[in-house]
Design a protein around this motif. Structure first.
Motif, PDB file in Angstrom:
ATOM      1  N   VAL A 183      54.526  42.397  70.261  1.00 46.59           N
ATOM      2  CA  VAL A 183      54.335  41.525  69.255  1.00 46.59           C
ATOM      3  C   VAL A 183      54.375  41.919  68.183  1.00 46.59           C
ATOM      4  O   VAL A 183      53.282  42.369  68.021  1.00 46.59           O
ATOM      5  N   CYS A 184      54.789  41.209  67.154  1.00 45.55           N
ATOM      6  CA  CYS A 184      54.148  41.441  65.736  1.00 45.55           C
ATOM      7  C   CYS A 184      54.231  40.082  64.603  1.00 45.55           C
ATOM      8  O   CYS A 184      54.819  39.110  65.040  1.00 45.55           O
ATOM      9  N   TRP A 185      53.248  40.457  63.897  1.00 50.59           N
ATOM     10  CA  TRP A 185      53.278  38.905  63.088  1.00 50.59           C
ATOM     11  C   TRP A 185      53.528  39.630  61.931  1.00 50.59           C
ATOM     12  O   TRP A 185      52.664  40.535  60.972  1.00 50.59           O
ATOM     13  N   ARG A 186      53.919  38.587  60.898  1.00 46.94           N
ATOM     14  CA  ARG A 186      55.078  38.757  59.256  1.00 46.94           C
ATOM     15  C   ARG A 186      54.014  37.105  59.036  1.00 46.94           C
ATOM     16  O   ARG A 186      54.767  36.804  59.346  1.00 46.94           O
ATOM     17  N   PRO A 187      53.149  37.833  57.720  1.00 48.78           N
ATOM     18  CA  PRO A 187      53.244  36.062  57.390  1.00 48.78           C
ATOM     19  C   PRO A 187      53.932  35.911  56.074  1.00 48.78           C
ATOM     20  O   PRO A 187      54.421  36.613  55.405  1.00 48.78           O
ATOM     21  N   ALA A 188      53.984  34.528  55.973  1.00 47.36           N
ATOM     22  CA  ALA A 188      54.307  33.798  54.543  1.00 47.36           C
ATOM     23  C   ALA A 188      54.119  34.496  53.807  1.00 47.36           C
ATOM     24  O   ALA A 188      52.200  34.477  53.314  1.00 47.36           O
ATOM     25  N   VAL A 189      54.641  35.109  52.842  1.00 47.95           N
ATOM     26  CA  VAL A 189      54.518  35.193  51.560  1.00 47.95           C
ATOM     27  C   VAL A 189      54.190  33.684  50.218  1.00 47.95           C
ATOM     28  O   VAL A 189      55.197  33.674  50.475  1.00 47.95           O
ATOM     29  N   ASP A 190      53.129  33.603  49.573  1.00 47.71           N
ATOM     30  CA  ASP A 190      52.437  32.226  48.623  1.00 47.71           C
ATOM     31  C   ASP A 190      53.385  33.221  47.157  1.00 47.71           C
ATOM     32  O   ASP A 190      52.647  33.311  46.790  1.00 47.71           O
ATOM     33  N   VAL A 191      54.431  33.125  47.199  1.00 41.94           N
ATOM     34  CA  VAL A 191      54.147  33.586  45.576  1.00 41.94           C
ATOM     35  C   VAL A 191      53.540  33.481  45.074  1.00 41.94           C
ATOM     36  O   VAL A 191      53.236  33.764  43.456  1.00 41.94           O
ATOM     37  N   ASN A 192      53.758  31.447  44.342  1.00 42.11           N
ATOM     38  CA  ASN A 192      52.785  31.048  43.932  1.00 42.11           C
ATOM     39  C   ASN A 192      51.070  31.684  43.628  1.00 42.11           C
ATOM     40  O   ASN A 192      50.666  31.417  41.865  1.00 42.11           O
ATOM     41  N   LYS A 193      50.709  31.927  44.134  1.00 42.55           N
ATOM     42  CA  LYS A 193      49.292  32.337  44.551  1.00 42.55           C
ATOM     43  C   LYS A 193      49.302  33.575  43.729  1.00 42.55           C
ATOM     44  O   LYS A 193      48.009  33.824  43.711  1.00 42.55           O
ATOM     45  N   ILE A 194      50.193  34.384  44.002  1.00 39.45           N
ATOM     46  CA  ILE A 194      49.957  35.683  43.730  1.00 39.45           C
ATOM     47  C   ILE A 194      50.723  35.778  42.105  1.00 39.45           C
ATOM     48  O   ILE A 194      49.248  36.429  41.389  1.00 39.45           O
ATOM     49  N   VAL A 195      51.148  35.070  41.567  1.00 42.45           N
ATOM     50  CA  VAL A 195      51.616  34.553  39.876  1.00 42.45           C
ATOM     51  C   VAL A 195      50.448  33.636  39.635  1.00 42.45           C
ATOM     52  O   VAL A 195      49.845  35.118  38.608  1.00 42.45           O
ATOM     53  N   VAL A 196      49.984  33.816  39.819  1.00 46.27           N
ATOM     54  CA  VAL A 196      48.772  32.800  39.391  1.00 46.27           C
ATOM     55  C   VAL A 196      47.052  33.908  39.411  1.00 46.27           C
ATOM     56  O   VAL A 196      46.317  33.439  38.889  1.00 46.27           O
ATOM     57  N   GLY A 197      47.108  34.897  40.628  1.00 43.55           N
ATOM     58  CA  GLY A 197      46.399  35.328  40.378  1.00 43.55           C
ATOM     59  C   GLY A 197      46.159  36.738  39.927  1.00 43.55           C
ATOM     60  O   GLY A 197      45.972  36.316  38.566  1.00 43.55           O
ATOM     61  N   GLY A 198      47.950  36.967  39.346  1.00 40.18           N
ATOM     62  CA  GLY A 198      47.875  38.205  38.506  1.00 40.18           C
ATOM     63  C   GLY A 198      47.372  36.631  37.330  1.00 40.18           C
ATOM     64  O   GLY A 198      46.986  37.717  36.040  1.00 40.18           O
ATOM     65  N   GLN A 199      47.988  36.430  36.683  1.00 39.19           N
ATOM     66  CA  GLN A 199      47.288  35.725  35.916  1.00 39.19           C
ATOM     67  C   GLN A 199      45.891  35.294  35.193  1.00 39.19           C
ATOM     68  O   GLN A 199      45.868  35.204  34.296  1.00 39.19           O
ATOM     69  N   LEU A 200      45.635  35.046  36.081  1.00 36.54           N
ATOM     70  CA  LEU A 200      43.816  35.276  35.918  1.00 36.54           C
ATOM     71  C   LEU A 200      43.460  36.451  35.872  1.00 36.54           C
ATOM     72  O   LEU A 200      42.180  36.502  34.911  1.00 36.54           O
ATOM     73  N   ALA A 201      43.452  37.071  36.504  1.00 37.00           N
ATOM     74  CA  ALA A 201      43.375  38.843  36.406  1.00 37.00           C
ATOM     75  C   ALA A 201      43.788  39.447  35.148  1.00 37.00           C
ATOM     76  O   ALA A 201      42.753  39.636  34.442  1.00 37.00           O
ATOM     77  N   LEU A 202      44.216  39.041  34.458  1.00 42.87           N
ATOM     78  CA  LEU A 202      45.447  38.526  32.414  1.00 42.87           C
ATOM     79  C   LEU A 202      44.451  38.031  31.939  1.00 42.87           C
ATOM     80  O   LEU A 202      44.262  39.057  30.693  1.00 42.87           O
ATOM     81  N   VAL A 203      43.745  37.006  31.751  1.00 45.21           N
ATOM     82  CA  VAL A 203      42.748  36.876  31.430  1.00 45.21           C
ATOM     83  C   VAL A 203      41.734  36.860  31.282  1.00 45.21           C
ATOM     84  O   VAL A 203      41.080  36.953  30.525  1.00 45.21           O
ATOM     85  N   ALA A 204      41.331  37.272  32.210  1.00 41.82           N
ATOM     86  CA  ALA A 204      39.655  38.012  32.397  1.00 41.82           C
ATOM     87  C   ALA A 204      40.389  39.544  31.822  1.00 41.82           C
ATOM     88  O   ALA A 204      39.028  39.564  31.225  1.00 41.82           O
ATOM     89  N   GLY A 205      41.018  39.853  32.231  1.00 42.25           N
ATOM     90  CA  GLY A 205      41.058  41.461  31.300  1.00 42.25           C
ATOM     91  C   GLY A 205      40.713  41.459  29.236  1.00 42.25           C
ATOM     92  O   GLY A 205      40.112  41.801  28.902  1.00 42.25           O
ATOM     93  N   PHE A 206      41.707  40.027  29.620  1.00 44.43           N
ATOM     94  CA  PHE A 206      41.288  40.160  27.805  1.00 44.43           C
ATOM     95  C   PHE A 206      40.338  39.826  27.623  1.00 44.43           C
ATOM     96  O   PHE A 206      39.809  40.130  26.166  1.00 44.43           O
ATOM     97  N   LEU A 207      39.878  39.066  28.677  1.00 42.70           N
ATOM     98  CA  LEU A 207      38.068  37.909  27.732  1.00 42.70           C
ATOM     99  C   LEU A 207      37.171  39.589  27.988  1.00 42.70           C
ATOM    100  O   LEU A 207      36.867  39.668  26.748  1.00 42.70           O
ATOM    101  N   VAL A 208      37.617  40.340  28.997  1.00 41.03           N
ATOM    102  CA  VAL A 208      37.063  41.863  28.419  1.00 41.03           C
ATOM    103  C   VAL A 208      37.108  42.497  27.501  1.00 41.03           C
ATOM    104  O   VAL A 208      36.322  43.000  26.422  1.00 41.03           O
ATOM    105  N   ILE A 209      38.458  42.504  27.215  1.00 37.34           N
ATOM    106  CA  ILE A 209      38.565  43.374  26.207  1.00 37.34           C
ATOM    107  C   ILE A 209      37.797  43.146  25.005  1.00 37.34           C
ATOM    108  O   ILE A 209      37.622  43.094  23.586  1.00 37.34           O
ATOM    109  N   ARG A 210      37.942  41.475  24.256  1.00 36.10           N
ATOM    110  CA  ARG A 210      38.074  40.830  22.974  1.00 36.10           C
ATOM    111  C   ARG A 210      36.149  40.874  23.467  1.00 36.10           C
ATOM    112  O   ARG A 210      35.795  41.014  22.137  1.00 36.10           O
ATOM    113  N   SER A 211      34.860  41.015  24.024  1.00 33.10           N
ATOM    114  CA  SER A 211      34.420  41.092  23.825  1.00 33.10           C
ATOM    115  C   SER A 211      33.941  42.486  23.865  1.00 33.10           C
ATOM    116  O   SER A 211      33.121  42.720  22.686  1.00 33.10           O
ATOM    117  N   ILE A 212      34.322  43.468  24.213  1.00 39.62           N
ATOM    118  CA  ILE A 212      34.134  44.981  24.333  1.00 39.62           C
ATOM    119  C   ILE A 212      34.681  45.303  22.329  1.00 39.62           C
ATOM    120  O   ILE A 212      34.125  45.770  21.766  1.00 39.62           O
TER     121      ILE A 212
END
Length: 125
Positions: free
Chosen positions: A89-118
């Motif tokens: 028996v093996c488990w294959r999780p369902a991938v929620d692409v929306n969560k991946i996209v939102v996570g990437g967008q949040l990381a991008l915004v955080a990166g821009f804010l860090v660069i701006r402060s620097i």
């Protein structure tokens, strides 16, 4: 037009709603093809609430009152599948692409804010 429900009617509606959240809703019917059995799995969330009421205070402008309320919510999302092949028996999780996209967008915004402060700190020097 006022429609009042008794406590037993409210409890019956809640019971009907909770019966929808059963194990058969979590695990789908197994599908077998070419010696592989696939068992789909979902996550289920359910919740409910009710209200009440009574009369207003006697010294108020409108000393009459009444109230009632209630609700029930139900959510089901795919979690993944169990694959059964040759007794393994093996488990294959369902991938929620929306969560991946939102996570990437949040990381991008955080990166821009860090660069701006620097950049702002370097300009001040």
């Amino acid at each position: 037009m006022s429609s009042k429900m008794s406590a037993s009617e409210i409890l019956e509606r809640i019971r009907t709603g909770t019966e929808a959240a059963t194990v058969s809703r979590v695990f789908g019917e197994p599908i077998e093809r070419d010696g592989v059995t696939v068992v789909p799995v979902a996550t289920i969330k359910a919740g409910g609430g009710a209200g009440g009421g009574s009369g207003a205070p006697v010294n108020s402008d409108n000393p009459q009152g009444e109230g009632v309320g209630g609700g029930f919510g139900f959510e089901a999302r795919p979690a993944g599948v169990f694959l059964i092949r040759d007794g393994d028996v093996c488990w294959r999780p369902a991938v929620d692409v929306n969560k991946i996209v939102v996570g990437g967008q949040l990381a991008l915004v955080a990166g821009f804010l860090v660069i701006r402060s620097i950049v702002r700190r370097r300009r001040r020097r």
